[in-house]
Design an enzyme around this catalytic site. Structure first.
Site, short mmCIF file in Angstrom:
data_model
loop_
_atom_site.label_atom_id
_atom_site.label_comp_id
_atom_site.label_asym_id
_atom_site.label_seq_id
_atom_site.Cartn_x
_atom_site.Cartn_y
_atom_site.Cartn_z
N GLY A 12 -0.58 4.78 -1.23
CA GLY A 12 -1.78 5.57 -0.54
C GLY A 12 -1.29 6.50 0.22
O GLY A 12 -0.07 7.04 0.30
N LEU A 13 -2.13 7.23 0.98
CA LEU A 13 -2.08 8.23 1.93
C LEU A 13 -0.97 8.12 2.90
O LEU A 13 0.00 8.87 3.01
CB LEU A 13 -3.39 8.54 2.50
CG LEU A 13 -3.59 9.45 3.62
CD1 LEU A 13 -3.30 10.89 3.35
CD2 LEU A 13 -5.00 9.46 4.49
N TYR A 69 -15.49 -4.86 6.52
CA TYR A 69 -14.08 -4.13 6.57
C TYR A 69 -13.66 -4.51 8.24
O TYR A 69 -12.57 -4.85 8.50
CB TYR A 69 -14.38 -2.80 6.35
CG TYR A 69 -12.95 -1.88 6.61
CD1 TYR A 69 -11.99 -1.86 5.55
CD2 TYR A 69 -13.07 -1.30 7.75
CE1 TYR A 69 -10.99 -1.02 5.98
CE2 TYR A 69 -11.91 -0.43 7.84
CZ TYR A 69 -10.91 -0.24 7.00
OH TYR A 69 -9.86 0.71 7.39
N LYS A 126 -14.62 20.18 -1.43
CA LYS A 126 -15.57 21.04 -1.71
C LYS A 126 -15.37 22.59 -1.38
O LYS A 126 -15.91 23.29 -2.10
CB LYS A 126 -16.73 20.74 -0.31
CG LYS A 126 -17.48 19.69 -0.63
CD LYS A 126 -18.54 19.53 0.60
CE LYS A 126 -19.50 18.27 0.36
NZ LYS A 126 -20.32 18.11 1.64
N HIS A 156 -13.42 10.52 2.97
CA HIS A 156 -13.60 10.68 4.07
C HIS A 156 -13.71 12.13 4.64
O HIS A 156 -13.78 12.97 3.71
CB HIS A 156 -12.10 10.22 5.14
CG HIS A 156 -12.02 8.59 5.05
ND1 HIS A 156 -10.92 8.15 4.50
CD2 HIS A 156 -12.69 7.67 5.56
CE1 HIS A 156 -11.03 6.76 4.44
NE2 HIS A 156 -12.00 6.67 5.14
N GLY A 201 0.87 -1.01 0.26
CA GLY A 201 -0.13 0.10 -0.08
C GLY A 201 0.88 1.53 0.08
O GLY A 201 0.49 2.27 0.43
N THR A 205 -6.58 6.79 14.38
CA THR A 205 -7.96 7.35 14.04
C THR A 205 -7.92 8.19 12.62
O THR A 205 -7.30 7.50 11.79
CB THR A 205 -8.17 8.54 15.07
OG1 THR A 205 -6.92 9.57 15.18
CG2 THR A 205 -8.34 8.03 16.44
N ASN A 206 -9.06 9.07 12.35
CA ASN A 206 -9.14 9.40 11.04
C ASN A 206 -7.74 10.25 10.35
O ASN A 206 -7.43 11.10 10.98
CB ASN A 206 -9.87 10.92 10.93
CG ASN A 206 -11.56 10.12 11.33
OD1 ASN A 206 -12.24 9.74 10.63
ND2 ASN A 206 -11.54 10.20 12.84
N VAL A 207 -7.35 9.64 9.42
CA VAL A 207 -5.90 9.97 8.74
C VAL A 207 -6.25 11.16 7.84
O VAL A 207 -7.34 11.03 6.91
CB VAL A 207 -5.02 8.97 8.15
CG1 VAL A 207 -3.73 9.58 7.74
CG2 VAL A 207 -5.12 7.59 8.99
N1 LIG Z 1 -7.01 6.83 5.69
C1 LIG Z 1 -7.76 6.71 6.88
O1 LIG Z 1 -8.45 7.44 7.60
C2 LIG Z 1 -7.45 5.46 7.68
C3 LIG Z 1 -7.62 5.33 9.19
C4 LIG Z 1 -7.40 4.40 9.85
C5 LIG Z 1 -6.90 3.18 9.01
N2 LIG Z 1 -6.42 3.23 7.67
C6 LIG Z 1 -5.61 2.00 7.22
O2 LIG Z 1 -4.31 2.49 6.68
C7 LIG Z 1 -3.84 1.69 5.72
C8 LIG Z 1 -3.78 2.68 4.47
O3 LIG Z 1 -4.79 3.65 4.19
P1 LIG Z 1 -4.73 4.76 3.33
O4 LIG Z 1 -5.67 5.58 3.46
O5 LIG Z 1 -3.21 4.96 2.91
O6 LIG Z 1 -5.25 3.97 1.90
P2 LIG Z 1 -5.19 4.46 0.54
O7 LIG Z 1 -4.70 5.84 0.39
O8 LIG Z 1 -6.51 3.93 -0.18
O9 LIG Z 1 -4.01 3.37 -0.26
C9 LIG Z 1 -4.42 1.89 -0.46
C10 LIG Z 1 -3.22 1.28 -0.76
O10 LIG Z 1 -3.44 -0.36 -1.01
C11 LIG Z 1 -3.24 -0.56 -2.10
N3 LIG Z 1 -4.21 -1.81 -2.48
C12 LIG Z 1 -5.49 -1.83 -2.42
N4 LIG Z 1 -5.72 -3.02 -2.82
C13 LIG Z 1 -4.69 -3.78 -3.17
C14 LIG Z 1 -4.56 -5.18 -3.61
N5 LIG Z 1 -5.51 -5.89 -3.97
N6 LIG Z 1 -3.10 -5.35 -3.82
C15 LIG Z 1 -2.04 -4.77 -3.52
N7 LIG Z 1 -2.16 -3.51 -3.17
C16 LIG Z 1 -3.55 -2.95 -2.86
C17 LIG Z 1 -3.31 0.59 -3.03
O11 LIG Z 1 -2.67 0.41 -4.13
P3 LIG Z 1 -2.96 0.99 -5.62
O12 LIG Z 1 -2.44 2.70 -5.40
O13 LIG Z 1 -2.31 0.36 -6.88
O14 LIG Z 1 -4.36 1.13 -5.80
C18 LIG Z 1 -2.63 1.63 -2.25
O15 LIG Z 1 -1.29 1.67 -2.34
C19 LIG Z 1 -5.11 0.77 5.28
O16 LIG Z 1 -4.94 -0.42 6.02
C20 LIG Z 1 -6.46 1.48 6.00
O17 LIG Z 1 -7.23 0.45 6.43
C21 LIG Z 1 -6.58 4.39 7.11
#
Ligand SMILES: NC(=O)c1ccc[n+]([C@@H]2O[C@H](COP(=O)([O-])OP(=O)(O)OC[C@H]3O[C@@H](n4cnc5c(N)ncnc54)[C@H](OP(=O)(O)O)[C@@H]3O)[C@@H](O)[C@H]2O)c1
Length: 327
Positions: free
Chosen positions: A24-25, A149, A200, A192, A21, A177-179
């Protein structure tokens, strides 16, 4: 994203960290944090779904064979907002269970020394006392809207314990928490709170229209800046020795209302138009306050970026990268 260092270094490097991942963010924030403070004896490899679809065991195995990590930060997940969760609970469950089982089992088979996975405060029981803490993850059913989830994420903690008990693996998890931050998903339909507000306000200012915030603005949330989370996750990888999860969050006193958050984004974007709260729209859960007492026990002096500064940096990033940002 390709490996940052070449094949030649492979045998000499004592710590080779695979970040799933990585695009991602959170992954992009870790990338910047380790680039800013590089260590000679560390190699960091950031991968996305383009490098390997982690729902596929063979592709996951090939990824581990290719990079031979000594450490893993496991961020990859199927993630989404309320409406996507409501519609696709089965897909959230199956995809995340597969991804997590593939990554954790290959980490075990390849002798990975430490694996840190990511849970979330939104997987906690729906009916609970506040503040939420790390001991409550499995205390009752999660909210109906995202049960697929949530249960898949909770099973990471079960697997971590099982790999430790049966094989002595040092696999653990963090609960943010909320990132928010640069490289977030700014999609208006399915994003989010913070990225939705940023997008917006940007369009309201550009189109000279009022800003409409959904709900009364009174619900309260704890927000963590992606770069603060990144620094904390690197600390967890290197220094946190427990298998049990740890909540990574600002304190209870730093919880703010959606209205306060909207005002900060409005200021950061210098938006002068009217702000309307559409009270016909649902507010969602009033609060989900989490305790960061465990984190504070380990790191009493960690300084979080002030939310005003973090939101300003996020708004500036979105404005500068509007054409290419995920929307
Ligand atoms: N954002 C929040 O507020 C928040 C809060 C709490 C916990 N989290 C957790 O933090 C982690 C990272 O979140 P994020 O917000 O950074 O997510 P994100 O920006 O949506 O990024 C998701 C990442 O996962 C990869 N991915 C998704 N499906 C995949 C697959 N089948 N095989 C390989 N890679 C895959 C994506 O690759 P591609 O770019 O190629 O699609 C991307 O790099 C997650 O586990 C999430 O549950 C997030």
């Amino acid at each position: 994203m390709a490996a940052q260092n070449g094949e030649a270094k492979r045998t000499k490097v004592p710590m080779r960290v695979l970040v799933t991942g990585g695009t991602g963010l959170v992954g992009q924030a870790i990338h910047r944090v380790v680039q800013e403070d590089p260590c000679e004896d560390e190699e960091w490899i950031f991968v996305s779904s383009k490098d390997a679809d982690l729902t596929d065991p063979a592709a996951t195995q090939a990824l581990f064979e290719r990079h031979q990590p000594t450490h893993v930060i496991h961020l990859a997940a199927m993630v989404g907002g309320l409406f996507r969760n409501l519609k696709y609970n089965l897909d959230f469950w199956r995809n995340n269970i597969r991804i997590n089982d593939n990554v954790l089992h290959l980490a075990y088979e390849n002798g990975v020394r430490k694996c840190v996975s990511c849970l979330s405060t939104c997987i906690f029981p729906d009916k609970t006392t506040y503040p939420i803490d790390e001991t409550m993850v499995h205390n009752g059913p999660p909210h109906d809207s995202n049960f697929g989830y949530s249960y898949a994420k909770r099973m990471i903690d079960v697997q971590n314990r099982a790999y430790y008990v049966q094989h002595g693996c040092k696999f653990t998890s963090v609960i943010p928490t909320n990132v928010f931050g640069p490289h977030d998903n700014f999609n208006l339909e399915d994003g989010h709170v913070v990225p939705g507000l940023v997008h917006k306000v940007y369009t309201a200012k550009r189109d000279n229209k009022p800003l409409t915030v959904w709900g009364t603005g009174s619900p309260r949330r704890q927000f963590i800046y992606s770069y603060d989370l990144a620094r904390l996750m690197v600390w967890v990888l290197k220094d946190y020795q427990e298998v049990d999860p740890i909540i990574l969050s600002v304190g209870e006193e730093d919880e703010i209302s959606i209205k306060e958050c909207a005002e900060l984004v409005v200021d950061a974007m210098d938006f002068k138009g009217e702000v309307i709260f559409d009270t016909t729209k649902s507010d969602g859960q009033f609060k989900k306050t989490a305790s960061n007492a465990k984190l504070r026990k380990y790191l009493p002096d960690f300084r979080f970026t002030p939310i005003k500064q973090a939101l300003k940096e996020t708004c500036d990033w979105f404005t500068e990268n509007y054409d290419t940002a995920r929307k």
